[in-house]
Design a protein around this motif. Structure first.
Motif, short mmCIF file in Angstrom:
data_model
loop_
_atom_site.label_atom_id
_atom_site.label_comp_id
_atom_site.label_asym_id
_atom_site.label_seq_id
_atom_site.Cartn_x
_atom_site.Cartn_y
_atom_site.Cartn_z
N THR A 83 54.90 50.09 35.07
CA THR A 83 56.13 50.35 35.80
C THR A 83 56.25 49.30 36.91
N GLU A 84 57.32 49.35 37.66
CA GLU A 84 57.44 48.45 38.82
C GLU A 84 56.26 48.67 39.78
N LYS A 85 55.90 49.92 39.98
CA LYS A 85 54.77 50.26 40.84
C LYS A 85 53.49 49.64 40.28
N GLY A 86 53.31 49.68 38.99
CA GLY A 86 52.13 49.09 38.36
C GLY A 86 52.13 47.58 38.43
N ARG A 87 53.30 46.96 38.17
CA ARG A 87 53.39 45.50 38.24
C ARG A 87 53.11 44.99 39.65
N SER A 88 53.39 45.81 40.66
CA SER A 88 53.13 45.37 42.03
C SER A 88 51.64 45.31 42.34
N LEU A 89 50.79 45.81 41.46
CA LEU A 89 49.34 45.67 41.63
C LEU A 89 48.85 44.28 41.26
N TRP A 90 49.74 43.43 40.75
CA TRP A 90 49.35 42.07 40.37
C TRP A 90 48.66 41.35 41.52
N LEU A 91 49.21 41.45 42.70
CA LEU A 91 48.64 40.76 43.85
C LEU A 91 47.25 41.28 44.18
N VAL A 92 47.06 42.59 44.07
CA VAL A 92 45.75 43.20 44.33
C VAL A 92 44.73 42.70 43.31
N VAL A 93 45.09 42.75 42.03
CA VAL A 93 44.19 42.32 40.96
C VAL A 93 43.89 40.82 41.11
N THR A 94 44.89 40.04 41.44
CA THR A 94 44.71 38.60 41.60
C THR A 94 43.78 38.29 42.77
N ALA A 95 43.97 38.98 43.88
CA ALA A 95 43.09 38.77 45.04
C ALA A 95 41.65 39.14 44.70
N MET A 96 41.46 40.23 43.98
CA MET A 96 40.10 40.63 43.60
C MET A 96 39.49 39.63 42.61
N ARG A 97 40.30 39.12 41.69
CA ARG A 97 39.82 38.11 40.74
C ARG A 97 39.41 36.85 41.49
N GLN A 98 40.22 36.42 42.44
CA GLN A 98 39.89 35.22 43.22
C GLN A 98 38.61 35.42 44.01
#
Length: 158
Positions: A83-98
């Motif tokens: 959902t939009e709420k789920g897609r907004s986790l992209w930044l969180v996942v990306t920061a954790m990956r980095q």
């Protein structure tokens, strides 16, 4: 051992962890961000037990991170779409990956992101939403927000 619930804690990070803090959950979100939508695809990519995957998918649907959409009727099978709420986790996942790339990947990053517009490898860097300048941790000061119940979350307070 059951973990403590953060449901009553007046902290946005604690509330985020209440929804996505279980270790399989963000891996499911990661795969969904990469376009995975089917139960069997999540299961084979993650090597996760069926019952655990079922529980995590139900939890993500319940919290509005994923939406369940039927793609087959007999038997009924579902796609799990962000959902939009789920897609907004992209930044969180990306920061954790980095963070993992820097501190937990001695052989180098397993995946790198390429910005399609310019063609370069990219990392996400924080910038001020108002002035556009890069933001460094030491330049920030915590202040109470409209949802604060008290000042116990401010540094130096209890």
């Amino acid at each position: 051992m059951r973990r403590t619930s953060f449901a009553d804690m007046n902290c946005s990070l604690a509330q985020c962890l209440e929804v996505v803090g279980e270790w399989w959950t963000l891996l499911i979100v990661r795969d969904a961000l990469f376009g995975v939508t089917r139960f069997d695809d999540f299961r084979s990519r993650l090597g996760i037990a069926r019952n655990v995957l079922t529980q995590r998918l139900e939890h993500l649907v319940e919290h509005g991170i994923l939406a369940r959409e039927p793609y087959q009727e007999n038997p009924v099978r579902y796609d799990y779409r962000l959902t939009e709420k789920g897609r907004s986790l992209w930044l969180v996942v990306t920061a954790m990956r980095q963070w993992g790339d820097e501190w937990a990947a001695p052989g180098g990053p397993p995946i790198q992101l390429q910005h399609q517009t310019c063609g370069h490898r990219m990392t996400v860097e924080p910038v001020c939403s108002e002035c556009g300048e890069p933001v460094h941790r030491g330049e920030l000061r915590a202040q109470l927000g409209p949802g604060a119940r008290d000042d116990s979350l401010l540094p130096g307070r209890r």
